[in-house]
Write a protein that holds these residues in place. Structure first.
Motif, PDB file in Angstrom:
ATOM      1  N   ALA A 137      -4.326   7.024 -11.775  1.00  0.00           N
ATOM      2  CA  ALA A 137      -3.176   6.893 -10.877  1.00  0.00           C
ATOM      3  C   ALA A 137      -3.601   6.990  -9.420  1.00  0.00           C
ATOM      4  CB  ALA A 137      -2.133   7.956 -11.199  1.00  0.00           C
ATOM      5  N   LEU A 138      -4.496   7.913  -9.110  1.00  0.00           N
ATOM      6  CA  LEU A 138      -4.918   8.095  -7.716  1.00  0.00           C
ATOM      7  C   LEU A 138      -5.767   6.933  -7.202  1.00  0.00           C
ATOM      8  CD1 LEU A 138      -5.758  11.913  -7.624  1.00  0.00           C
ATOM      9  CD2 LEU A 138      -3.726  10.758  -6.726  1.00  0.00           C
ATOM     10  N   LEU A 139      -6.363   6.172  -8.111  1.00  0.00           N
ATOM     11  CA  LEU A 139      -7.113   4.987  -7.701  1.00  0.00           C
ATOM     12  C   LEU A 139      -6.201   3.793  -7.450  1.00  0.00           C
ATOM     13  CD1 LEU A 139     -10.225   5.156 -10.060  1.00  0.00           C
ATOM     14  CD2 LEU A 139     -10.114   5.716  -7.626  1.00  0.00           C
ATOM     15  N   ASN A 140      -4.948   3.908  -7.843  1.00  0.00           N
ATOM     16  CA  ASN A 140      -3.955   2.858  -7.612  1.00  0.00           C
ATOM     17  C   ASN A 140      -3.530   2.922  -6.144  1.00  0.00           C
ATOM     18  OD1 ASN A 140      -1.669   1.237  -7.418  1.00  0.00           O
ATOM     19  ND2 ASN A 140      -0.832   1.898  -9.381  1.00  0.00           N
ATOM     20  N   GLN A 141      -3.875   1.886  -5.376  1.00  0.00           N
ATOM     21  CA  GLN A 141      -3.615   1.901  -3.936  1.00  0.00           C
ATOM     22  C   GLN A 141      -2.128   1.877  -3.593  1.00  0.00           C
ATOM     23  OE1 GLN A 141      -6.444   2.138  -1.581  1.00  0.00           O
ATOM     24  NE2 GLN A 141      -7.053   2.861  -3.601  1.00  0.00           N
ATOM     25  N   LYS A 142      -1.287   1.576  -4.563  1.00  0.00           N
ATOM     26  CA  LYS A 142       0.156   1.617  -4.335  1.00  0.00           C
ATOM     27  C   LYS A 142       0.698   3.042  -4.383  1.00  0.00           C
ATOM     28  CE  LYS A 142       1.048  -3.034  -6.179  1.00  0.00           C
ATOM     29  NZ  LYS A 142       1.797  -3.837  -7.173  1.00  0.00           N
ATOM     30  N   ILE A 143      -0.076   3.960  -4.955  1.00  0.00           N
ATOM     31  CA  ILE A 143       0.347   5.357  -5.048  1.00  0.00           C
ATOM     32  C   ILE A 143      -0.148   6.146  -3.848  1.00  0.00           C
ATOM     33  CG2 ILE A 143       0.105   7.480  -6.393  1.00  0.00           C
ATOM     34  CD1 ILE A 143       0.127   5.763  -8.898  1.00  0.00           C
ATOM     35  N   VAL A 144      -1.433   6.062  -3.582  1.00  0.00           N
ATOM     36  CA  VAL A 144      -2.029   6.661  -2.376  1.00  0.00           C
ATOM     37  C   VAL A 144      -3.029   5.663  -1.822  1.00  0.00           C
ATOM     38  CG1 VAL A 144      -3.235   8.629  -1.375  1.00  0.00           C
ATOM     39  CG2 VAL A 144      -1.835   8.958  -3.417  1.00  0.00           C
ATOM     40  N   ALA A 145      -2.963   5.388  -0.550  1.00  0.00           N
ATOM     41  CA  ALA A 145      -3.800   4.348   0.056  1.00  0.00           C
ATOM     42  C   ALA A 145      -5.148   4.911   0.482  1.00  0.00           C
ATOM     43  CB  ALA A 145      -3.101   3.735   1.263  1.00  0.00           C
ATOM     44  N   LYS A 193       5.706   9.769  -6.313  1.00  0.00           N
ATOM     45  CA  LYS A 193       4.913   8.590  -6.676  1.00  0.00           C
ATOM     46  C   LYS A 193       4.388   8.675  -8.109  1.00  0.00           C
ATOM     47  CE  LYS A 193       4.622   5.860  -2.996  1.00  0.00           C
ATOM     48  NZ  LYS A 193       4.899   4.398  -3.059  1.00  0.00           N
ATOM     49  N   LEU A 194       4.139   9.893  -8.569  1.00  0.00           N
ATOM     50  CA  LEU A 194       3.549  10.078  -9.896  1.00  0.00           C
ATOM     51  C   LEU A 194       4.577  10.262 -11.000  1.00  0.00           C
ATOM     52  CD1 LEU A 194       0.676  12.556  -8.912  1.00  0.00           C
ATOM     53  CD2 LEU A 194       0.466  10.102  -9.369  1.00  0.00           C
ATOM     54  N   TYR A 195       5.814  10.455 -10.637  1.00  0.00           N
ATOM     55  CA  TYR A 195       6.871  10.766 -11.609  1.00  0.00           C
ATOM     56  C   TYR A 195       6.955   9.681 -12.688  1.00  0.00           C
ATOM     57  CZ  TYR A 195      11.444  11.873 -13.570  1.00  0.00           C
ATOM     58  OH  TYR A 195      12.457  12.183 -14.420  1.00  0.00           O
ATOM     59  N   LEU A 238       0.819  -1.210   0.000  1.00  0.00           N
ATOM     60  CA  LEU A 238       0.000   0.000   0.000  1.00  0.00           C
ATOM     61  C   LEU A 238       0.855   1.262   0.000  1.00  0.00           C
ATOM     62  CD1 LEU A 238      -2.785  -0.975   2.572  1.00  0.00           C
ATOM     63  CD2 LEU A 238      -3.080  -0.672   0.097  1.00  0.00           C
ATOM     64  N   GLY A 239       0.349   2.289  -0.652  1.00  0.00           N
ATOM     65  CA  GLY A 239       1.032   3.577  -0.676  1.00  0.00           C
ATOM     66  C   GLY A 239       0.858   4.326   0.622  1.00  0.00           C
ATOM     67  N   PRO A 240       1.305   5.576   0.658  1.00  0.00           N
ATOM     68  CA  PRO A 240       1.224   6.373   1.898  1.00  0.00           C
ATOM     69  C   PRO A 240      -0.215   6.696   2.273  1.00  0.00           C
ATOM     70  CG  PRO A 240       1.903   7.741   0.057  1.00  0.00           C
ATOM     71  CD  PRO A 240       1.923   6.334  -0.450  1.00  0.00           C
ATOM     72  N   GLU A 241      -0.428   6.854   3.572  1.00  0.00           N
ATOM     73  CA  GLU A 241      -1.729   7.296   4.068  1.00  0.00           C
ATOM     74  C   GLU A 241      -1.904   8.787   3.730  1.00  0.00           C
ATOM     75  OE1 GLU A 241      -4.432   6.094   5.861  1.00  0.00           O
ATOM     76  OE2 GLU A 241      -3.685   4.098   5.339  1.00  0.00           O
ATOM     77  N   PRO A 242      -2.976   9.149   3.041  1.00  0.00           N
ATOM     78  CA  PRO A 242      -3.134  10.553   2.641  1.00  0.00           C
ATOM     79  C   PRO A 242      -3.358  11.519   3.801  1.00  0.00           C
ATOM     80  CG  PRO A 242      -5.089   9.268   2.095  1.00  0.00           C
ATOM     81  CD  PRO A 242      -4.041   8.292   2.518  1.00  0.00           C
ATOM     82  N   LEU A 243      -3.721  11.009   4.974  1.00  0.00           N
ATOM     83  CA  LEU A 243      -3.877  11.873   6.136  1.00  0.00           C
ATOM     84  C   LEU A 243      -2.651  11.838   7.050  1.00  0.00           C
ATOM     85  CD1 LEU A 243      -7.636  11.242   7.039  1.00  0.00           C
ATOM     86  CD2 LEU A 243      -6.638  13.141   5.741  1.00  0.00           C
ATOM     87  N   GLY A 244      -1.639  11.113   6.630  1.00  0.00           N
ATOM     88  CA  GLY A 244      -0.421  11.026   7.435  1.00  0.00           C
ATOM     89  C   GLY A 244       0.456  12.260   7.278  1.00  0.00           C
ATOM     90  N   ASN A 245       1.320  12.473   8.246  1.00  0.00           N
ATOM     91  CA  ASN A 245       2.203  13.654   8.225  1.00  0.00           C
ATOM     92  C   ASN A 245       3.197  13.632   7.070  1.00  0.00           C
ATOM     93  OD1 ASN A 245       1.020  14.700  10.556  1.00  0.00           O
ATOM     94  ND2 ASN A 245       2.449  13.631  11.908  1.00  0.00           N
ATOM     95  N   SER A 246       3.527  12.442   6.576  1.00  0.00           N
ATOM     96  CA  SER A 246       4.525  12.335   5.510  1.00  0.00           C
ATOM     97  C   SER A 246       3.933  12.531   4.119  1.00  0.00           C
ATOM     98  CB  SER A 246       5.213  10.964   5.572  1.00  0.00           C
ATOM     99  OG  SER A 246       4.275   9.919   5.354  1.00  0.00           O
ATOM    100  N   PHE A 247       2.607  12.640   4.037  1.00  0.00           N
ATOM    101  CA  PHE A 247       1.976  12.825   2.724  1.00  0.00           C
ATOM    102  C   PHE A 247       1.896  14.314   2.414  1.00  0.00           C
ATOM    103  CE2 PHE A 247      -1.732  13.404  -0.055  1.00  0.00           C
ATOM    104  CZ  PHE A 247      -1.356  12.586  -1.109  1.00  0.00           C
ATOM    105  N   ASN A 248       2.577  14.719   1.336  1.00  0.00           N
ATOM    106  CA  ASN A 248       2.591  16.117   0.916  1.00  0.00           C
ATOM    107  C   ASN A 248       2.872  16.171  -0.589  1.00  0.00           C
ATOM    108  OD1 ASN A 248       5.355  15.581   0.705  1.00  0.00           O
ATOM    109  ND2 ASN A 248       5.791  16.476   2.712  1.00  0.00           N
ATOM    110  N   GLY A 249       3.036  17.368  -1.089  1.00  0.00           N
ATOM    111  CA  GLY A 249       3.267  17.537  -2.517  1.00  0.00           C
ATOM    112  C   GLY A 249       4.476  16.787  -3.040  1.00  0.00           C
TER     113      GLY A 249
END
Length: 282
Positions: free
Chosen positions: A164-172, A153-155, A136-147
Motif C-alpha cells: 500500500a505504501l508503494l502505491n503513489q496514490k496513497i502516499v507520494a 487512505k488505508l481504510y 498522486l497522494g499527499p506529500e509525506p513531508l507536507g503539513n496535511s500528512f498525519n495519522g
C-alpha cells in the motif's frame, strides 16, 4: 530508483546552482529517454530564466520565465551533474543525453544509462493535471500528512501495508528503501494488512515516515548504485539503514538488547525485496 530524498537532494543542488540564471542553450544527444523528448526543446528553453525548482513526489518541476515548467523524472538511473562556472568540464560521457548551459557559465548534464527517466515541457497551469501528477497522494513531508490522513487512505484496503505504501496514490514519493525503514521504526510488520493501520498505529507510521525521510535528506539520500548529488558527491544514508539490505544481521534494537541473532529477514512482496525485524515488527 531514486526516491523522495534523492530527488529532494537533487532539487536542492540544482536550485543552488541555477536559480535565477538564464538558459543560454540546450544540447541534445538523444531523441528519447523513456518517452520522446519535447518537440523543439532546445529552442523553447533557450533564453528562459529559471524561476524556481519544486518537487512533487519523485518529480522535479523546473519553473521557467516563459510560463512553462520542465517536468523531470530521474527514472532508474538518471541524475543531474552540475559544473560551476570556470570549473574543468570533462568530455561528454556516453549517457550524457541532455546538456544545459546557462548565461553565468554553469553547465548541467542529465545522465541516464538506462534511459528510463523522462522530460516533459508543460504550461505551468497544466502541470497539476498531467497524467503522472494529478492522481498522486499527499506529500509525506507536507503539513496535511498525519495519522488520520494516512488512516483514511488505508481504510478498507486488503493489500499488505508494504504494498500500500508503494502505491503513489496513497502516499507520494515513497519507494522500497524508505518504506522498509519507516515500517521498522514504527514496529509494524510489512505483512500486516493495510486496513488494520488505523488510530495509534497510523499516527506512529506517519511520524516514522516523516522521521526517516528527513534523516535521509539530511544525509544527502542513499547512494547504492547510480545516485550522485548534483555536485558529484555521494549520499550517506545507506550507512544508517536499520534493516534494508541487512538480511540475517541484527537490527539496532536487537543489537542493544542482545536478542535473537539474525533478526532481520528478507521476503519478497510484489516482486520486491522486503527487509524487516522478525522480533519487533508486528
Amino acid at each position: 530508483m531514486p526516491e523522495l530524498p534523492e530527488v529532494e537532494t537533487t532539487r536542492k543542488g540544482l536550485l543552488k546552482a541555477i536559480e535565477g540564471d538564464v538558459i543560454r542553450g540546450v544540447e541534445i544527444h538523444t531523441s528519447a529517454l523513456r518517452f520522446p523528448l519535447p518537440d523543439n526543446m532546445h529552442e523553447r528553453l533557450a533564453g528562459c530564466k529559471v524561476l524556481d525548482i519544486a518537487r512533487r513526489a519523485k518529480y522535479l518541476m523546473i519553473r521557467l520565465s516563459n510560463g512553462h515548467e520542465l517536468l523531470v523524472h530521474l527514472g532508474m538511473s538518471g541524475r543531474f551533474q552540475v559544473f560551476s562556472p570556470g570549473s574543468a568540464k570533462p568530455p561528454r560521457q556516453k549517457h550524457d543525453h541532455v546538456i544545459f548551459r546557462t548565461r553565468r557559465g554553469c553547465e548541467v548534464r542529465f545522465n541516464d544509462p538506462r534511459r528510463f527517466g523522462f522530460m516533459a515541457l508543460l504550461a505551468t497551469t497544466e502541470v497539476n493535471n498531467h497524467k503522472f501528477i494529478r492522481d498522486l497522494g499527499p506529500e509525506p513531508l507536507g503539513n496535511s500528512f498525519n495519522g488520520p490522513a494516512l488512516a483514511a487512505k488505508l481504510y478498507g484496503r486488503r493489500t499488505s501495508i508494504k504494498s500500500a505504501l508503494l502505491n503513489q496514490k496513497i502516499v507520494a514519493g515513497l519507494g522500497n528503501i524508505y518504506v522498509c525503514e519507516a515500517l521498522y521504526h514504527s514496529n509494524i510488520s510489512p505483512k500486516r494488512g493495510a486496513y488494520t493501520i488505523q488510530g495509534v498505529r497510523a499516527e506512529r507510521l506517519a511520524v516514522s515516515i516523516k522521521h526517516v525521510l528527513l534523516l535521509a535528506i539530511s544525509a544527502g539520500g542513499s547512494s547504492l548504485r547510480d545516485f550522485r548529488h548534483a555536485d558529484g558527491g555521494l549520499g550517506y544514508f545507506q550507512h544508517q539503514f536499520a534493516v534494508y539490505g541487512r538480511e540475517r544481521e541484527y537490527c539496532p534494537r536487537c543489537e542493544i538488547t542482545d536478542r535473537l541473532e539474525g533478526c532481520i529477514q528478507r521476503i519478497s512482496q510484489s516482486g520486491r525485496s522486503t527487509f524487516f525485524c522478525s522480533q519487533w515488527q508486528r
